[in-house]
Design a protein around this motif. Sequence first.
Motif, PDB file in Angstrom:
ATOM      1  N   LEU A 281       0.839  -1.208   0.000  1.00 34.05           N
ATOM      2  CA  LEU A 281       0.000   0.000   0.000  1.00 34.05           C
ATOM      3  C   LEU A 281       0.874   1.259   0.000  1.00 34.05           C
ATOM      4  CD1 LEU A 281      -2.778  -0.980   2.578  1.00 34.05           C
ATOM      5  CD2 LEU A 281      -3.124  -0.397   0.175  1.00 34.05           C
ATOM      6  N   GLU A 291      -9.692   3.300   0.620  1.00 35.25           N
ATOM      7  CA  GLU A 291      -8.635   2.658   1.406  1.00 35.25           C
ATOM      8  C   GLU A 291      -8.968   1.196   1.735  1.00 35.25           C
ATOM      9  OE1 GLU A 291      -7.266   4.959   4.769  1.00 35.25           O
ATOM     10  OE2 GLU A 291      -6.517   3.105   5.661  1.00 35.25           O
ATOM     11  N   GLN A 294      -8.506  -0.895  -1.294  1.00 27.58           N
ATOM     12  CA  GLN A 294      -7.072  -1.011  -1.610  1.00 27.58           C
ATOM     13  C   GLN A 294      -6.405  -2.042  -0.708  1.00 27.58           C
ATOM     14  OE1 GLN A 294      -4.587   2.379  -1.625  1.00 27.58           O
ATOM     15  NE2 GLN A 294      -5.435   3.186  -3.511  1.00 27.58           N
ATOM     16  N   ARG A 295      -6.799  -2.023   0.591  1.00 31.05           N
ATOM     17  CA  ARG A 295      -6.188  -2.972   1.531  1.00 31.05           C
ATOM     18  C   ARG A 295      -6.539  -4.404   1.113  1.00 31.05           C
ATOM     19  NH1 ARG A 295      -6.127  -0.204   6.336  1.00 31.05           N
ATOM     20  NH2 ARG A 295      -3.880  -0.081   6.411  1.00 31.05           N
TER      21      ARG A 295
END
Length: 440
Positions: A281, A291, A294-295
């Motif tokens: 990341l 977020e 994305q994680r």
Amino acid sequence: MRMYDILIKKRNGGALSDAEIRFLVKGFTEGRIPDYQMASFLMAVWFRGMTKEETVSLTLAMAESGGKLDLSGIKGIKVDKHSTGGVGDKTTLIIGPILASLQVPVAKMSGRGLGHTGGTIDKLESIPGFCTSIATDVFIRNVNQIHFALAGQTADLAPADKKIYALRDVTGTVDSDALIASSIMSKKIASGADAIVLDVKCGTGGFMKTPAEAERLAELMVEIGRLAGRKTVAVISDMNEPLGRMVGNSLEVVEAVEILSGAGDGRLRELCIQLAAEMLLLSGRLGGEEEKDQRKQAVDMVTDAIVSRRALHKFAEFVEAQGGDPDYIRNPDRFEKASYVVPVPAVKSGRLTACDAEEVGMTSLILGAGRSRKDEAVDFSAGIELRKKLGDTVQEGETMAYLYTNRKDVIPEAISRFQKAYTIENREFEPEKVIKKIIS
Ligand code: URA
């Protein structure tokens, strides 16, 4: 400016300016400020603490006290990981190849083991031929070509920290948040990291024993990183028992290969995946989703690097690039075995409810796997294989672990220390989660 005035100011609880802190760090590193004045300063800091601004000034002054590694020749954002030290912590051996297989540049400076904690350099040197003292141009070339290189810390990396740490060690001033945080972060900044993932270990085998201590230190280091212009994330992870099932140098390489082959200890795998995902990341390679998404994407990519075995192949490639024999990664049975492999029987029946992980680390040290003095040699084949982990049940006399050693004379003491490190009770018990908190 006079050191005497700085001492009085800190003794009285004042906040020092950036110029004052730079003056004392430079003066001490260059030998103009004597040990007794620096010792007095460290004790004043221990009692009075430091503001965040003072801690950042101290970090940067120490980071700039020697030669900085010029990694500008490396393409992309360089993300580094630092562990505050634990027992059985082989995460770098797993995470480095994972990230390299995802084309994230990993330019890693690591240390040797000391006391109950092991060191990545010793683990890698257990692979025949592997060399960690490589020239800077080879280091940079390897990162650009295969995305992973690892070297020992050079003598002139943050020399102020080395000198100050030696004094802290003998003046009862190691356990100060400001001094620990600036010590760790100065080395990461000096070694050229653009972004940093910290693995702050918490528990009986870690530097920080309680969640509150670990959280306080983690938050401070993340803040220092931010103020110093480095994206920093801290993962607080459990160290109330050794990480994984192997403790010892070549034994831990074998376990890393096992994880990279898609097998092995679940807690070790979970921590490695999370740390690697956090590094991915920070590398800025993922697209502009939320977020949370994305994680998840990062975790999926890291998991795929393991399942597809791309990370395992990368590990062999990395070993070969640094002079090691990659066949040991493809065929870990080739590692030399210790002469004595001794079972440790459980002293009674019940469930493992507590472990003094530092004692397990000390047991491994007396078996030959670690060093109590900096200049001691380590025995690569020595160590411990854990057959039972916290939460497991045992019957009296059942094997809890195997000790590996070439020192016959230490076996009785090692068995006794290992047995005393565990508490066996007749009650329900759930081990703590391996990842306690992520601070970003
Ligand atoms: N590790 C470091 O590098 N420095 C400290 O002060 C404590 C742990």
